[in-house]
Design an enzyme around this catalytic site. Structure first.
Site, mmCIF file in Angstrom:
data_model
loop_
_atom_site.group_PDB
_atom_site.id
_atom_site.type_symbol
_atom_site.label_atom_id
_atom_site.label_comp_id
_atom_site.label_asym_id
_atom_site.label_seq_id
_atom_site.Cartn_x
_atom_site.Cartn_y
_atom_site.Cartn_z
ATOM 1 N N ASP A 7 0.850 -1.181 0.000
ATOM 2 C CA ASP A 7 0.000 0.000 0.000
ATOM 3 C C ASP A 7 0.890 1.237 0.000
ATOM 4 O O ASP A 7 1.549 1.533 0.993
ATOM 5 C CB ASP A 7 -0.881 -0.036 1.254
ATOM 6 C CG ASP A 7 -1.815 1.152 1.383
ATOM 7 O OD1 ASP A 7 -1.723 2.106 0.575
ATOM 8 O OD2 ASP A 7 -2.642 1.138 2.315
ATOM 9 N N ILE A 8 0.908 1.949 -1.108
ATOM 10 C CA ILE A 8 1.798 3.107 -1.238
ATOM 11 C C ILE A 8 1.490 4.182 -0.203
ATOM 12 O O ILE A 8 2.369 4.947 0.173
ATOM 13 C CB ILE A 8 1.764 3.676 -2.672
ATOM 14 C CG1 ILE A 8 2.974 4.588 -2.916
ATOM 15 C CG2 ILE A 8 0.429 4.358 -2.962
ATOM 16 C CD1 ILE A 8 3.208 4.937 -4.364
ATOM 17 N N ASN A 11 -5.240 11.564 -12.201
ATOM 18 C CA ASN A 11 -5.881 11.895 -13.471
ATOM 19 C C ASN A 11 -5.670 13.389 -13.693
ATOM 20 O O ASN A 11 -5.237 14.112 -12.797
ATOM 21 C CB ASN A 11 -7.363 11.484 -13.491
ATOM 22 C CG ASN A 11 -8.179 12.192 -12.438
ATOM 23 O OD1 ASN A 11 -8.118 13.413 -12.296
ATOM 24 N ND2 ASN A 11 -8.964 11.432 -11.692
ATOM 25 N N GLY A 70 -8.436 3.754 -7.986
ATOM 26 C CA GLY A 70 -7.122 3.130 -7.881
ATOM 27 C C GLY A 70 -6.203 3.833 -6.908
ATOM 28 O O GLY A 70 -6.602 4.253 -5.823
ATOM 29 N N VAL A 71 -4.942 3.967 -7.301
ATOM 30 C CA VAL A 71 -3.921 4.599 -6.466
ATOM 31 C C VAL A 71 -4.323 6.032 -6.131
ATOM 32 O O VAL A 71 -4.182 6.472 -4.990
ATOM 33 C CB VAL A 71 -2.551 4.569 -7.176
ATOM 34 C CG1 VAL A 71 -1.535 5.434 -6.473
ATOM 35 C CG2 VAL A 71 -2.038 3.149 -7.309
ATOM 36 N N ASP A 72 -4.824 6.753 -7.107
ATOM 37 C CA ASP A 72 -5.225 8.143 -6.909
ATOM 38 C C ASP A 72 -6.267 8.255 -5.792
ATOM 39 O O ASP A 72 -6.123 9.070 -4.873
ATOM 40 C CB ASP A 72 -5.772 8.690 -8.232
ATOM 41 C CG ASP A 72 -6.000 10.187 -8.246
ATOM 42 O OD1 ASP A 72 -5.435 10.907 -7.396
ATOM 43 O OD2 ASP A 72 -6.730 10.640 -9.133
ATOM 44 N N GLY A 101 -2.616 0.613 -14.440
ATOM 45 C CA GLY A 101 -3.950 0.198 -13.997
ATOM 46 C C GLY A 101 -4.961 0.450 -15.090
ATOM 47 O O GLY A 101 -4.836 -0.059 -16.201
ATOM 48 N N VAL A 102 -5.909 1.313 -14.798
ATOM 49 C CA VAL A 102 -7.007 1.566 -15.727
ATOM 50 C C VAL A 102 -6.564 2.302 -16.987
ATOM 51 O O VAL A 102 -7.323 2.384 -17.945
ATOM 52 C CB VAL A 102 -8.166 2.333 -15.049
ATOM 53 C CG1 VAL A 102 -8.767 1.517 -13.925
ATOM 54 C CG2 VAL A 102 -7.732 3.697 -14.575
ATOM 55 N N TYR A 103 -5.334 2.826 -17.026
ATOM 56 C CA TYR A 103 -4.850 3.516 -18.221
ATOM 57 C C TYR A 103 -4.284 2.557 -19.264
ATOM 58 O O TYR A 103 -3.875 2.977 -20.335
ATOM 59 C CB TYR A 103 -3.834 4.588 -17.859
ATOM 60 C CG TYR A 103 -4.480 5.881 -17.366
ATOM 61 C CD1 TYR A 103 -5.785 5.924 -16.886
ATOM 62 C CD2 TYR A 103 -3.777 7.071 -17.389
ATOM 63 C CE1 TYR A 103 -6.366 7.096 -16.448
ATOM 64 C CE2 TYR A 103 -4.351 8.252 -16.955
ATOM 65 C CZ TYR A 103 -5.640 8.262 -16.489
ATOM 66 O OH TYR A 103 -6.219 9.431 -16.057
#
Length: 177
Positions: free
Chosen positions: A9-10, A23, A31-33, A123-125
Site C-alpha cells: 500500500d503506497i 488523473n 485506484g492509487v489516486d 492500472g485503468v490507463y
C-alpha cells in the site's frame, strides 16, 4: 540510488515523497489516486483544487508533475503525475517515461531523498506491467549515467499486485543498485 520493489500500500510508504498516478483533474479518482486522496485527507484535495485554480486550470497534462503537501500521509509531499491513457489512444512511451522523469526532477527540487512510485499507467490507463517497468527503468538508468538525481538515495516501487511486482523485479533485477 537504491531501488526497492515491493507489493503493498503506497499510502503507508515511509518516504519523503509519494508519487500519485493522478488523473488530469487532480481531484481524486479510483485506484492509487483514490487511495492516496482518501489516506491523505481533505488537505490534499484542497491543495489540488488550488493548483487547478492557479497554475493548471485545465488540468495537468500527461507526462508532467506537480507537488502538494501530503496531508495525513507519512510522506512530506505528494507528487502528482498523469500517465498517458492507452485506452484513449495515448500510446507514446516517451510520455510514460516523462512521468517518471518529471517526478524525479520535482523530487530533487523539493529536497526529497526518498521517493515511492506506483505503476504509473499500469492500472485503468491500460499500459502493461512490462511497459511501465521498462519506462521507469530506462529513465532511472539514463539518469544514473548522466549523474542526475544524485541526492535521491532510494526509489521504492510500491505495486498493487503480485504479477506487477514480479515484472518490476525481473526488469530491475539485472542491474546492481
Amino acid at each position: 540510488m537504491k531501488i526497492t520493489v515491493l507489493e503493498g500500500d503506497i499510502t503507508e510508504a515511509s518516504v519523503d515523497a509519494i508519487v500519485n498516478a493522478a488523473n488530469s483533474s487532480l481531484l481524486g479518482g479510483g485506484g492509487v489516486d483514490g487511495a492516496i486522496h482518501m489516506a491523505a485527507g481533505p488537505e490534499l484535495l484542497e491543495a489540488c483544487r488550488e493548483i487547478r485554480r492557479t497554475s493548471h486550470p485545465r488540468g495537468l497534462p500527461a507526462g508532467q508533475a506537480v507537488a502538494t503537501a501530503a496531508g495525513a500521509l507519512k510522506a512530506t509531499w505528494v507528487i502528482h503525475t498523469v500517465g498517458p491513457n492507452r485506452h484513449q489512444g495515448e500510446a507514446d512511451p516517451e510520455v510514460l517515461e516523462s512521468c517518471f522523469e518529471s517526478s524525479l526532477n520535482l523530487a530533487v527540487e523539493l529536497g526529497a531523498t526518498s521517493v515511492a512510485f506506483p505503476a504509473i499507467g499500469g492500472g485503468v490507463y491500460g499500459w502493461s506491467a512490462r511497459d511501465v517497468a521498462e519506462a521507469a527503468h530506462a529513465v532511472i538508468v539514463d539518469g544514473r549515467q548522466r549523474g542526475r538525481w544524485e541526492q535521491i538515495a532510494e526509489v521504492v516501487f510500491v505495486l498493487f499486485n503480485d504479477s506487477m511486482t514480479s515484472v518490476f523485479c525481473q526488469v530491475f533485477d539485472h542491474d546492481q543498485w
